[in-house]
Design an enzyme around this catalytic site. Sequence first.
Site, mmCIF file in Angstrom:
data_model
loop_
_atom_site.group_PDB
_atom_site.id
_atom_site.type_symbol
_atom_site.label_atom_id
_atom_site.label_comp_id
_atom_site.label_asym_id
_atom_site.label_seq_id
_atom_site.Cartn_x
_atom_site.Cartn_y
_atom_site.Cartn_z
ATOM 1 N N ASP A 36 -0.256 34.134 87.867
ATOM 2 C CA ASP A 36 1.132 33.775 87.618
ATOM 3 C C ASP A 36 1.440 32.749 86.514
ATOM 4 O O ASP A 36 0.324 32.271 86.027
ATOM 5 C CB ASP A 36 1.498 32.525 88.954
ATOM 6 C CG ASP A 36 2.813 32.293 89.278
ATOM 7 O OD1 ASP A 36 3.867 32.977 88.468
ATOM 8 O OD2 ASP A 36 3.125 31.486 89.880
ATOM 9 N N GLY A 37 2.665 32.761 85.788
ATOM 10 C CA GLY A 37 2.988 32.098 84.895
ATOM 11 C C GLY A 37 3.164 32.653 83.505
ATOM 12 O O GLY A 37 3.097 32.081 82.518
ATOM 13 N N GLY A 39 5.891 34.152 82.736
ATOM 14 C CA GLY A 39 7.526 33.866 82.096
ATOM 15 C C GLY A 39 7.328 32.228 81.393
ATOM 16 O O GLY A 39 7.891 32.117 80.479
ATOM 17 N N ARG A 40 6.483 31.579 82.127
ATOM 18 C CA ARG A 40 6.756 29.844 81.862
ATOM 19 C C ARG A 40 5.818 30.007 80.447
ATOM 20 O O ARG A 40 6.069 29.431 79.468
ATOM 21 C CB ARG A 40 5.939 29.141 83.059
ATOM 22 C CG ARG A 40 6.975 28.817 83.723
ATOM 23 C CD ARG A 40 6.461 28.144 84.907
ATOM 24 N NE ARG A 40 5.963 29.073 85.960
ATOM 25 C CZ ARG A 40 5.313 29.242 86.935
ATOM 26 N NH1 ARG A 40 4.973 27.839 87.504
ATOM 27 N NH2 ARG A 40 4.916 30.142 87.633
ATOM 28 N N THR A 82 6.136 43.530 96.406
ATOM 29 C CA THR A 82 7.224 44.338 96.861
ATOM 30 C C THR A 82 8.562 43.403 96.652
ATOM 31 O O THR A 82 9.553 43.708 96.608
ATOM 32 C CB THR A 82 7.328 44.273 98.502
ATOM 33 O OG1 THR A 82 6.596 43.103 99.113
ATOM 34 C CG2 THR A 82 6.130 45.292 98.795
ATOM 35 N N GLU A 83 8.331 41.847 96.640
ATOM 36 C CA GLU A 83 9.555 41.106 96.179
ATOM 37 C C GLU A 83 10.053 41.096 94.535
ATOM 38 O O GLU A 83 11.021 40.817 94.363
ATOM 39 C CB GLU A 83 9.218 39.788 96.622
ATOM 40 C CG GLU A 83 9.010 39.519 97.905
ATOM 41 C CD GLU A 83 7.828 40.015 98.599
ATOM 42 O OE1 GLU A 83 6.601 40.052 97.861
ATOM 43 O OE2 GLU A 83 7.830 40.368 99.756
ATOM 44 N N ASN A 84 8.931 41.658 93.716
ATOM 45 C CA ASN A 84 9.411 41.673 92.341
ATOM 46 C C ASN A 84 10.389 42.684 91.935
ATOM 47 O O ASN A 84 11.013 42.572 90.919
ATOM 48 C CB ASN A 84 8.214 41.899 91.442
ATOM 49 C CG ASN A 84 7.135 40.593 91.706
ATOM 50 O OD1 ASN A 84 5.812 41.024 91.259
ATOM 51 N ND2 ASN A 84 7.590 39.524 91.776
ATOM 52 N N ARG A 204 -5.260 31.137 92.003
ATOM 53 C CA ARG A 204 -4.089 31.366 91.425
ATOM 54 C C ARG A 204 -3.607 30.612 90.145
ATOM 55 O O ARG A 204 -4.171 29.184 90.247
ATOM 56 C CB ARG A 204 -3.135 30.782 92.578
ATOM 57 C CG ARG A 204 -1.619 30.838 92.393
ATOM 58 C CD ARG A 204 -0.585 30.823 93.253
ATOM 59 N NE ARG A 204 0.589 31.160 92.947
ATOM 60 C CZ ARG A 204 1.673 31.810 93.685
ATOM 61 N NH1 ARG A 204 1.401 32.156 94.787
ATOM 62 N NH2 ARG A 204 2.869 31.866 92.729
ATOM 63 N N ILE A 211 0.527 31.431 98.985
ATOM 64 C CA ILE A 211 -0.191 32.522 98.939
ATOM 65 C C ILE A 211 0.816 33.852 98.656
ATOM 66 O O ILE A 211 0.248 34.834 98.291
ATOM 67 C CB ILE A 211 -0.849 32.969 100.451
ATOM 68 C CG1 ILE A 211 -2.127 32.065 100.355
ATOM 69 C CG2 ILE A 211 -1.290 34.431 100.417
ATOM 70 C CD1 ILE A 211 -2.897 32.287 101.857
ATOM 71 N N SER A 212 1.864 33.645 98.687
ATOM 72 C CA SER A 212 3.096 34.731 98.164
ATOM 73 C C SER A 212 2.889 36.008 98.828
ATOM 74 O O SER A 212 2.797 36.992 97.886
ATOM 75 C CB SER A 212 3.216 34.682 96.749
ATOM 76 O OG SER A 212 3.451 33.312 96.007
HETATM 77 C C1 FPP Z 1 3.770 36.701 87.140
HETATM 78 O O1 FPP Z 1 4.125 35.860 86.015
HETATM 79 C C2 FPP Z 1 3.127 38.010 86.631
HETATM 80 C C3 FPP Z 1 3.527 39.280 86.714
HETATM 81 C C4 FPP Z 1 4.795 39.255 87.721
HETATM 82 C C5 FPP Z 1 3.201 40.244 86.196
HETATM 83 C C6 FPP Z 1 1.785 40.417 86.113
HETATM 84 C C7 FPP Z 1 1.447 41.479 85.276
HETATM 85 C C8 FPP Z 1 0.442 41.651 84.238
HETATM 86 C C9 FPP Z 1 -0.377 40.198 84.074
HETATM 87 C C10 FPP Z 1 0.142 42.696 83.658
HETATM 88 C C11 FPP Z 1 -0.718 43.696 84.580
HETATM 89 C C12 FPP Z 1 -1.036 44.903 83.915
HETATM 90 C C13 FPP Z 1 -1.353 45.921 84.408
HETATM 91 C C14 FPP Z 1 -1.750 47.224 83.699
HETATM 92 C C15 FPP Z 1 -2.293 45.663 85.775
HETATM 93 P P1 FPP Z 1 5.787 35.292 86.236
HETATM 94 O O2 FPP Z 1 6.558 36.405 85.483
HETATM 95 O O3 FPP Z 1 6.134 35.359 87.784
HETATM 96 O O4 FPP Z 1 5.599 34.159 85.526
HETATM 97 P P2 FPP Z 1 6.784 32.703 85.756
HETATM 98 O O5 FPP Z 1 6.287 32.424 87.247
HETATM 99 O O6 FPP Z 1 6.388 31.812 84.703
HETATM 100 O O7 FPP Z 1 8.002 33.182 85.591
#
Ligand code: FPP
Length: 264
Positions: A36-37, A39-40, A82-84, A204, A211-212
């Site tokens: 996770d993280g 985007g941030r 599934t939520e993404n 995490r 646990i999401s």
């Molecule tokens: C969460 O960060 C990350 C994801 C939803 C995507 C994770 C995918 C990868 C790291 C690439 C994996 C690649 C392969 C080929 C398996 P977020 O976008 O939720 O971050 P945020 O909470 O800061 O917005």
Amino acid sequence: MIFPSAIDNDDQSLIVPLPSPIDPEKLPQHIAIIMDGNGRWANAQQLPRTMGHRAGVDALKRTLRLCSDWNIKVLTVYAFSTENWSRPKEEVNFLMTLFQRVLKKEIEALNLKKVRINFLGNLDQLPQRLRDLINESIELTSSNSGIQFNVCTNYGGRNELVLAAQKLAQRALDGELDPSLIDDNVFARELFTSRYVDPDLLIRTSGERRISNFLLWQLAYAEIHVTDTLWPDFDSISLTNALLDYQSRRRRFGGVDSIVNEKL
Ligand code: FPP
């Protein structure tokens, strides 16, 4: 404690040594990670979110390599839930294309490293090209003897449990299964993870304590390590800290404590 020159070295034929404070006899067999993280991380650097996901791939490659070199048997990561699907369409499309591109580019190197790859989740809903690549990579690496690397893609823990219940109900309806014989083991055999031991350690990143909808059944007894580090920054020090945290807790709950608990 760490050997930075070896860890920073991109030469995959070199094995990164296990840092000395980590007890090789008490490693988790199976590590699960909520990455996770991304985007941030990107926001903090005034970059588009997509750059965070790209950096997330680098962190994943690093972590897989370390887990393989440090003799972890199974690594399971949460790549797409599934939520993404509810994210902006452009981001979902970017992630699907990124998975395809990364898989295509990395599969030979993973195979050489003897990694055995699998994808857990409802794969039918993924783009056809990605499904083809997934099937090819599972087949190519299926007889490898190295780390088992599971990528949860279009995965949801509740969905997995519902699917398992449906399969058991159908078998009961067909007269193949006596419902009174359904126990933990029979149930677990219907899950995506039926071939793997349950995770001993859940990591995490980015400080969230949830646990999401990840591996709801399988995490029943996992130790949970939460770090504020954002996933793209997760490195060998972060993994070392997670393993030391895990080993400290195991030591605390072992021996007399666990015997007392069992009797309560
Ligand atoms: C969460 O960060 C990350 C994801 C939803 C995507 C994770 C995918 C990868 C790291 C690439 C994996 C690649 C392969 C080929 C398996 P977020 O976008 O939720 O971050 P945020 O909470 O800061 O917005």
